[in-house]
Design a protein around this motif. Sequence first.
Motif, PDB file in Angstrom:
ATOM      1  N   THR A  39       0.894  -1.156  -0.044  1.00 58.59           N
ATOM      2  CA  THR A  39      -0.174   0.239   0.119  1.00 58.59           C
ATOM      3  C   THR A  39       0.854   1.148   0.082  1.00 58.59           C
ATOM      4  O   THR A  39       2.266   1.241   0.140  1.00 58.59           O
ATOM      5  N   SER A  66      -1.231   5.369   4.923  1.00 59.04           N
ATOM      6  CA  SER A  66      -2.808   5.183   5.084  1.00 59.04           C
ATOM      7  C   SER A  66      -3.392   6.464   5.013  1.00 59.04           C
ATOM      8  O   SER A  66      -4.678   6.581   5.175  1.00 59.04           O
ATOM      9  N   ARG A 102      -5.787   4.923  -0.066  1.00 64.77           N
ATOM     10  CA  ARG A 102      -6.848   4.004   0.392  1.00 64.77           C
ATOM     11  C   ARG A 102      -7.825   3.632  -0.595  1.00 64.77           C
ATOM     12  O   ARG A 102      -8.284   2.419  -0.618  1.00 64.77           O
ATOM     13  N   ASP A 134      -8.569  -0.479  -1.761  1.00 67.58           N
ATOM     14  CA  ASP A 134     -10.012  -0.679  -1.709  1.00 67.58           C
ATOM     15  C   ASP A 134     -10.553  -1.159  -2.880  1.00 67.58           C
ATOM     16  O   ASP A 134     -11.290  -2.146  -3.001  1.00 67.58           O
TER      17      ASP A 134
END
Length: 359
Positions: free
Chosen positions: A205, A208, A214, A218
């Motif tokens: 990732t 955050s 994000r 997702d």
Amino acid sequence: MTSPEPAESRPQTRTQTRTQGRTAQTATLAEIAREAGVSAPTVSKVLNGRADVAPATRARVEDLLRAHGYRRRRAEATRSPLIDLVFHELESAWAMEVIRGVENVARDAGLSVVLSESAGRLTPGRTWADQVAARRPHGVVLVLSGLDASQRALLTSRSIPFVVMDPAGDPGADVPSIGATNWQGGLAATRHLVELGHRRIGAITGPSQMMCSRARIDGYRAALETAGLPVDPALIADGDFHHEAGYRRGLELLRRPDRPTAVFAGNDLQALGLYEAARELGLRIPEDLSVVGFDDLPVAPLVGPPLTTVRQPLTEMAEAAAKLVLDLGREEGTPAATRIELATSLVVRSSTGVPVAGR
């Protein structure tokens, strides 16, 4: 013979401004000066970002300007031929694509670009806001950054428009912004791997606190769930969009006994770090590991093997942000669209393939 007072220090009548369909009264500089207990030229100095005002006086005047919703008339705001471009970090090929886009628009408009960096902070420091007020640019483009309430009020009171490109968080309904379809990009990247036959798909990732990060993860989760595959938290590693994070997190994922056969790296820089980790462990791309990045930086087709990635139209996003901020500064009024998302697209190259049988 005395010289004339600055336009902003001359007596003014109380004016009407229209905000979101409502008519509201705004105070004149003379009224703000009386309330602050200073002269009108002192208020003018604060508006112009002059340094020769005591900090306590400046804070008092700024509070009153904000409280009264003061906004300088655009005719009074002599602008410098500049666009301010603000990055939270200025250190990668990603930033160069953004600079190129803003420069394209600035050059056509006869303007120059001033670059600044907020040293990793998602909101520039107070000193920056004062410097912008003193420069009086045509507008400000903030990349992966935002403004706090006092900074927004300071720019608004000087009629300096601003646009956030790829906002880190929710910029607010009233803040003009340019983004990309990050969720759709994460979905497309992961769906591509699923369609090749991969079942253990990892992800690295981005930070955050960043909305784009994000959204991408997702999209990754949605693609797995739609395909009926489990989302294994052990295969999701926290990164920060830098090469080193791709390398370190890549080593962690690839050293697992049940390592993934494919990884969505979150961005191209982390994908290149993952390449390095795979080489160190003797894994071949794409025979042993498929890799997908995000951004489609100029280096993506040049590495070995050329990187499959999600193209984020960075230069076009930057051009759209620069055009929007110039439109906002014109007298014609507010543009019809001030929240814009440009489409991402999957670019398939040689870093992805079918998984080895038995894995």
